[in-house]
Write an enzyme that holds these catalytic residues in place. Structure first.
Site, mmCIF file in Angstrom:
data_model
loop_
_atom_site.group_PDB
_atom_site.id
_atom_site.type_symbol
_atom_site.label_atom_id
_atom_site.label_comp_id
_atom_site.label_asym_id
_atom_site.label_seq_id
_atom_site.Cartn_x
_atom_site.Cartn_y
_atom_site.Cartn_z
ATOM 1 N N LYS A 44 0.838 -1.213 0.000
ATOM 2 C CA LYS A 44 0.000 0.000 0.000
ATOM 3 C C LYS A 44 0.867 1.255 0.000
ATOM 4 O O LYS A 44 0.616 2.195 -0.756
ATOM 5 C CB LYS A 44 -0.904 0.017 1.231
ATOM 6 C CG LYS A 44 -1.631 1.334 1.438
ATOM 7 C CD LYS A 44 -2.523 1.334 2.647
ATOM 8 C CE LYS A 44 -1.862 1.760 3.923
ATOM 9 N NZ LYS A 44 -1.633 3.214 4.081
ATOM 10 N N ASN A 45 1.873 1.273 0.849
ATOM 11 C CA ASN A 45 2.650 2.505 1.022
ATOM 12 C C ASN A 45 3.597 2.802 -0.139
ATOM 13 O O ASN A 45 4.209 3.867 -0.170
ATOM 14 C CB ASN A 45 3.432 2.461 2.339
ATOM 15 C CG ASN A 45 2.529 2.705 3.533
ATOM 16 O OD1 ASN A 45 1.346 2.977 3.379
ATOM 17 N ND2 ASN A 45 3.104 2.605 4.726
ATOM 18 N N ASP B 287 4.731 0.741 11.948
ATOM 19 C CA ASP B 287 3.524 0.119 11.406
ATOM 20 C C ASP B 287 3.355 -1.346 11.841
ATOM 21 O O ASP B 287 2.352 -1.978 11.510
ATOM 22 C CB ASP B 287 3.508 0.201 9.871
ATOM 23 C CG ASP B 287 3.168 1.605 9.390
ATOM 24 O OD1 ASP B 287 2.783 2.448 10.214
ATOM 25 O OD2 ASP B 287 3.295 1.852 8.175
ATOM 26 N N ARG C 48 0.015 14.829 13.072
ATOM 27 C CA ARG C 48 0.911 14.491 11.965
ATOM 28 C C ARG C 48 1.017 15.717 11.074
ATOM 29 O O ARG C 48 0.292 15.863 10.114
ATOM 30 C CB ARG C 48 0.380 13.267 11.201
ATOM 31 C CG ARG C 48 0.339 12.041 12.081
ATOM 32 C CD ARG C 48 -0.249 10.860 11.374
ATOM 33 N NE ARG C 48 0.646 10.217 10.442
ATOM 34 C CZ ARG C 48 0.320 9.129 9.750
ATOM 35 N NH1 ARG C 48 -0.864 8.600 9.874
ATOM 36 N NH2 ARG C 48 1.177 8.591 8.916
ATOM 37 N N ARG D 159 -8.765 -0.511 4.518
ATOM 38 C CA ARG D 159 -7.876 0.492 3.958
ATOM 39 C C ARG D 159 -6.514 -0.112 3.634
ATOM 40 O O ARG D 159 -5.836 0.365 2.722
ATOM 41 C CB ARG D 159 -7.672 1.636 4.963
ATOM 42 C CG ARG D 159 -8.881 2.522 5.163
ATOM 43 C CD ARG D 159 -8.508 3.711 6.006
ATOM 44 N NE ARG D 159 -7.218 4.226 5.574
ATOM 45 C CZ ARG D 159 -6.308 4.787 6.376
ATOM 46 N NH1 ARG D 159 -6.561 4.938 7.646
ATOM 47 N NH2 ARG D 159 -5.175 5.217 5.901
ATOM 48 N N CYS E 211 -5.269 8.449 9.499
ATOM 49 C CA CYS E 211 -5.280 7.711 10.762
ATOM 50 C C CYS E 211 -5.111 8.678 11.935
ATOM 51 O O CYS E 211 -4.300 9.595 11.890
ATOM 52 C CB CYS E 211 -4.125 6.724 10.811
ATOM 53 S SG CYS E 211 -4.500 5.135 10.096
HETATM 54 C C1 UD1 Z 1 4.429 6.945 6.273
HETATM 55 C C2 UD1 Z 1 3.564 5.737 6.116
HETATM 56 C C3 UD1 Z 1 3.034 5.274 7.468
HETATM 57 C C4 UD1 Z 1 4.191 5.069 8.435
HETATM 58 C C5 UD1 Z 1 5.098 6.290 8.463
HETATM 59 C C6 UD1 Z 1 6.358 6.056 9.282
HETATM 60 C C7 UD1 Z 1 2.601 5.920 3.913
HETATM 61 C C8 UD1 Z 1 1.377 6.130 3.086
HETATM 62 N N1 UD1 Z 1 2.441 6.033 5.228
HETATM 63 O O1 UD1 Z 1 3.614 7.980 6.812
HETATM 64 O O2 UD1 Z 1 2.311 4.054 7.285
HETATM 65 O O3 UD1 Z 1 3.688 4.821 9.722
HETATM 66 O O4 UD1 Z 1 5.505 6.655 7.149
HETATM 67 O O5 UD1 Z 1 7.059 4.955 8.795
HETATM 68 O O6 UD1 Z 1 3.648 5.624 3.411
HETATM 69 N N2 UD1 Z 1 6.538 14.729 10.529
HETATM 70 C C9 UD1 Z 1 6.657 16.070 10.839
HETATM 71 N N3 UD1 Z 1 6.432 16.980 9.857
HETATM 72 C C10 UD1 Z 1 6.107 16.614 8.596
HETATM 73 C C11 UD1 Z 1 6.003 15.252 8.271
HETATM 74 C C12 UD1 Z 1 6.220 14.327 9.273
HETATM 75 O O7 UD1 Z 1 6.943 16.431 11.988
HETATM 76 O O8 UD1 Z 1 5.921 17.504 7.748
HETATM 77 C C13 UD1 Z 1 6.765 13.719 11.595
HETATM 78 C C14 UD1 Z 1 5.563 12.868 11.882
HETATM 79 O O9 UD1 Z 1 4.669 13.505 12.769
HETATM 80 C C15 UD1 Z 1 6.213 11.654 12.476
HETATM 81 C C16 UD1 Z 1 7.528 11.535 11.702
HETATM 82 O O10 UD1 Z 1 7.747 12.819 11.133
HETATM 83 O O11 UD1 Z 1 6.506 11.874 13.839
HETATM 84 C C17 UD1 Z 1 7.534 10.502 10.610
HETATM 85 O O12 UD1 Z 1 6.395 10.675 9.788
HETATM 86 P P1 UD1 Z 1 6.431 10.337 8.232
HETATM 87 O O13 UD1 Z 1 7.585 9.417 7.979
HETATM 88 O O14 UD1 Z 1 6.347 11.573 7.457
HETATM 89 O O15 UD1 Z 1 5.075 9.514 8.070
HETATM 90 P P2 UD1 Z 1 4.135 9.491 6.787
HETATM 91 O O16 UD1 Z 1 4.912 9.722 5.556
HETATM 92 O O17 UD1 Z 1 2.937 10.316 7.041
#
Ligand code: UD1
Length: 429
Positions: free
Chosen positions: A22-23, A316, A131, A408, A126
């Site tokens: 999915k990711n 995850d 986030r 999902r 989620c």
């Molecule tokens: C992706 C995955 C999700 C997984 C996560 C971490 C997909 C669709 N989803 O989510 O399943 O749990 O990676 O492996 O691929 N952060 C900030 N600012 C930002 C962006 C992120 O502070 O602008 C923080 C987040 O709050 C979190 C950390 O960075 O604490 C990591 O998040 P991130 O790796 O960005 O997660 P996603 O890409 O949303």
């Protein structure tokens, strides 16, 4: 709303085919916005999130043709999507759609890179802590976009196109890294991405972008170099196997006991999780066709685990590991470092008889001899599947409510488990 009924106590034996990730699928579909030619994706899982993203892309004018099972196919092989963004008719991604899935916010990068502007609602998704998208916006600003926030929308503008630049992430972000790759691919000049996410899905997206004509090197390391090109073309790409689905079923087998081959799974995509399972007492072996996981006789040993970006233990799989550890012989500790608040499964596991104590970002789990079935509620994607794992080993019946979260992210979950001997069924309505 559908529910899932599980009667616990059966061992799992047999074969489970692992679907496409999915990711990886979501950013790969979004990458289709970068070109006016057709991107063909194979091995796409049938998931609610994929369907939702089809609608979101459709709103921008993207034409998606879904091929699927052909007559004579014996196995479900995942679907093939033909994605054509020949005409982008709208660069706005509305709240009603983006609020349902956080990753859809990522359309902002290809839209601004190719069209010079985008207006995208702040995301939902989620409910696992706050986030933010600050780092994604930092990426676009570093590459020359002007960012405004108005009425819950982010408006990004780069009328003369994006320019290569240096991006240094203060923390590892998967979405930030996808955003940087897609934006930099069409930027004028070279972009260096420091402290990039090293997740396999990043590598998969970079591979596909390179097939489309991008010049990306270093994906899979923490320093990625992108030489911008003026135009990208079509490509055909097969989505890599889902390491989270793989790890989830591996935990399920470790929980129930039995012997299952996870067909198509690739051990190098989740080595940290497989090492934890070995420490917990499961037999894990790479085979020609995938990963074989077994637990016979021996009980579950407690473990201490801290979640980390790849190649560490994935957040995850944290909830699923916690479900497994509820039955360990001794005390386990699991620390969540990626998302604060990602412990919604705890109170539901406790309803099944688990002993879990939360202290800040660390959960201490005292293994119990037995869990007992109960009605429980799924609150997010990975939390809900952890309840399924616990229920498979619980005495009696568990009813998992609100299963749309499962849909999902897990393709045909009940079918795959039933085929291995589980007593699990979906109840519609
Ligand atoms: C992706 C995955 C999700 C997984 C996560 C971490 C997909 C669709 N989803 O989510 O399943 O749990 O990676 O492996 O691929 N952060 C900030 N600012 C930002 C962006 C992120 O502070 O602008 C923080 C987040 O709050 C979190 C950390 O960075 O604490 C990591 O998040 P991130 O790796 O960005 O997660 P996603 O890409 O949303």
């Amino acid at each position: 709303m559908d529910r899932i009924r599980i009667v616990g106590g059966r061992h799992l034996n047999g074969t489970i085919p692992i679907s496409g990730a999915k990711n990886a699928t979501l950013p790969l579909m979004i990458a289709g916005l970068l070109t006016d030619q057709t991107v063909i994706l194979d091995n796409v899982p049938r998931l609610a999130d994929v369907g939702l993203l089809q609608r979101i892309l459709g709103n921008h004018g993207v034409d998606i043709m879904v091929g699927g099972k052909r007559p004579g196919d014996t196995e479900y092989k995942g679907q093939t999507l033909h994605i054509s963004a020949a005409n982008i008719v709208d660069t706005t991604a509305p709240y009603e759609l983006v609020s349902k899935m956080r990753a859809s916010f990522w359309v902002i990068a290809p839209l601004v890179a190719r069209m010079g502007q985008a207006k995208v609602s702040m995301p939902g998704g989620c409910a696992i802590g706050t986030r933010p998208v600050d780092l994604l916006l930092m990426v676009l600003e570093r590459l020359g976009a002007a960012i405004d926030i108005d009425g819950g929308y982010v408006i990004a503008r780069a009328p003369r196109g994006l320019k290569g630049g240096e991006i240094v992430f203060p923390k590892v972000t998967v979405g930030g890294t996808h955003t940087a790759l897609m934006a930099a691919a069409l930027a004028d000049g070279t972009t260096v991405i420091e402290n990039a996410a090293r997740e396999p899905e990043i590598v998969d997206v970079a591979d596909c972008l390179n097939k489309m004509g991008a010049k990306i090197s270093g994906a899979g390391t923490s320093r990625i170099l992108v030489k911008g090109v003026a135009k990208l073309g079509g490509a055909r790409h097969s989505v890599l196997p889902d390491r989270i689905e793989t790890g989830t079923y591996a935990m399920a087998v470790a929980m129930t006991g039995g012997d299952v081959t996870l067909e198509g799974a690739r051990p190098e995509l989740l080595q940290a999780a497989l090492d934890v399972l070995t420490r917990a007492g499961a037999d894990v072996a790479a085979t020609n066709t995938g990963i074989r996981i077994a637990r016979n006789g021996a009980g579950i040993a407690p473990v201490e685990v801290v979640t980390d970006p790849f190649p560490g233990f994935p957040t995850d799989l944290q909830a699923q590991l916690m479900a497994l550890m509820t039955r360990a012989k001794g005390t386990s500790r699991i620390t969540e470092t990626i998302f604060e608040n990602r412990f919604m499964h705890v109170q539901e596991l406790v309803r099944l008889g688990a002993h879990i104590h939360l202290d800040g970002e660390t959960a201490t789990i005292e293994g119990v001899d037995k869990l007992k079935g109960a009605p429980v509620m799924a609150t997010d994607l990975r939390a809900s599947v952890s309840l399924v794992i616990a229920a498979l080993a619980a005495e009696g019946e568990t009813m998992v409510n609100r299963v749309y979260h499962l849909d999902r992210g897990f393709e045909r979950l009940e079918d795959k488990l039933v085929a291995c001997g589980a007593e699990i069924a979906r109840i519609s309505g």
